[in-house]
Design a protein around this motif. Structure first.
Motif, short mmCIF file in Angstrom:
data_model
loop_
_atom_site.label_atom_id
_atom_site.label_comp_id
_atom_site.label_asym_id
_atom_site.label_seq_id
_atom_site.Cartn_x
_atom_site.Cartn_y
_atom_site.Cartn_z
N ASN A 285 0.78 -1.26 0.16
CA ASN A 285 0.11 -0.05 -0.01
C ASN A 285 0.88 1.23 0.03
O ASN A 285 1.88 1.26 0.79
CB ASN A 285 -0.86 0.03 1.18
CG ASN A 285 -2.23 0.71 0.87
OD1 ASN A 285 -2.39 1.87 0.54
ND2 ASN A 285 -3.26 0.02 1.07
N ASP B 267 0.06 4.29 0.86
CA ASP B 267 -0.22 5.30 1.69
C ASP B 267 -0.18 4.42 3.15
O ASP B 267 -1.16 3.30 3.26
CB ASP B 267 -1.52 5.76 1.65
CG ASP B 267 -1.70 6.76 2.56
OD1 ASP B 267 -1.34 7.87 2.69
OD2 ASP B 267 -2.39 6.47 3.68
N GLU C 296 -3.62 4.14 5.26
CA GLU C 296 -4.38 3.55 4.55
C GLU C 296 -4.20 1.85 4.55
O GLU C 296 -4.99 0.99 4.67
CB GLU C 296 -4.56 3.90 3.03
CG GLU C 296 -5.67 4.96 2.71
CD GLU C 296 -7.01 4.56 3.32
OE1 GLU C 296 -7.35 3.40 2.98
OE2 GLU C 296 -7.38 5.18 4.25
N ARG D 241 -5.05 0.51 7.88
CA ARG D 241 -6.63 0.49 7.80
C ARG D 241 -6.83 -0.87 7.15
O ARG D 241 -7.73 -1.56 7.81
CB ARG D 241 -7.13 1.63 7.31
CG ARG D 241 -8.63 1.72 7.50
CD ARG D 241 -8.96 2.58 8.50
NE ARG D 241 -10.40 2.33 9.05
CZ ARG D 241 -11.07 3.34 9.80
NH1 ARG D 241 -10.40 4.09 10.26
NH2 ARG D 241 -12.26 2.82 9.85
N SER D 242 -6.23 -1.10 6.13
CA SER D 242 -6.51 -2.55 5.39
C SER D 242 -6.21 -3.61 6.16
O SER D 242 -7.05 -4.61 6.01
CB SER D 242 -5.89 -2.45 4.06
OG SER D 242 -6.44 -1.34 3.08
#
Ligand code: HEM
Length: 211
Positions: free
Chosen positions: A35, A37, A40, A43-44
């Motif tokens: 990822n 970011d 992010e 969060r994923s």
């Protein structure tokens, strides 16, 4: 000749736990690395570890029902390995917790954006995960006694099933995809209850040996 039946599981006991824990870490690492970011990605990874925990939980939650309803080497092995699958579930949720903490550090608006009430199910869930994991060893089981152990583990599994059902159900308005995990936990609940009924029925119709 040995009477022991060969297990369909290539990995058993702690090696099964280690394999499952390594897969959870590999999945988390890949999500974070791939990822662009970081926030992010974290969060994923929080969502992904909730899903890996859910899959492991479903196995542990339905194992004994499957062994009664579909007696086969695979379902019997699942019961034998249930403790290690349960511990792998606790490990996956430990990673979920570490990622939640990291996300809170990366995004200062995360914790203030949550309500105390909103944190209640997750906190209760973690209390039970901790209690179940700590009492999953021979020494701790002996320490609290079999009756208390049984009561704690049966209650804990139902509480966790309810939290999974709630966590997925409340997300259905955000995405219809959550109907699938919600349906899975409802199906697992039905399987577990039917398994219990079948077990009780079997006991009732098994002739008692004379004393
Ligand atoms: C206070 C403790 C907890 C906090 C703060 C927390 C926080 C979170 C966060 C931030 C997400 C990602 C939300 C999103 O991006 O959509 C998430 C997802 C999730 N969590 Fe937790 N969690 C906690 C405990 C638990 C527990 C104990 C369980 C289950 C026993 C659980 C099950 C889930 C599920 C099912 C998802 C949805 C995963 C998906 O998108 O498929 N969480 N949690």
């Amino acid at each position: 000749m040995s009477t022991a039946t060969a297990s369909p599981f290539r990995y058993q006991g702690w090696s099964l736990f280690s394999l499952l824990a390594a897969l959870v870490l590999l999945m988390t690492g890949l999500i974070l690395v791939l990822n662009p970011d970081l926030a992010e990605g974290v969060r994923s990874a929080i969502r992904a570890t909730a899903r890996s925990s859910f899959a492991l939980f479903l196995l542990a939650f339905t194992a004994s029902a499957f062994a009664v309803l579909v007696p086969a080497p695979l379902s019997r092995s699942l019961v034998r390995e249930r403790r290690f699958i349960g511990l792998a579930f606790a490990f996956s949720h430990l990673v979920h917790a570490v990622l939640i903490y990291s996300y809170g550090q990366l995004n200062p608006e995360f914790w203030p954006g949550r309500t105390i009430l909103g944190n209640v199910p997750g906190t209760v869930g973690y209390v039970f995960i901790l209690l179940l994991a700590l009492t999953s060893f021979k020494t701790t089981t002996r320490l609290i006694g079999f009756k208390a152990w049984k009561r704690l583990h049966v209650t804990g599994m139902w509480v966790l099933a309810a939290i999974f059902a709630y966590s997925n159900f409340k997300r259905i308005p955000m995405s219809a995809w959550y109907v699938m995990p919600f349906g899975l936990i409802c199906a697992a609940t039905a399987i577990r209850l039917v398994g219990k009924l079948a077990q009780a029925n079997k006991r009732l119709h098994t002739p008692q040996r004379a004393a």
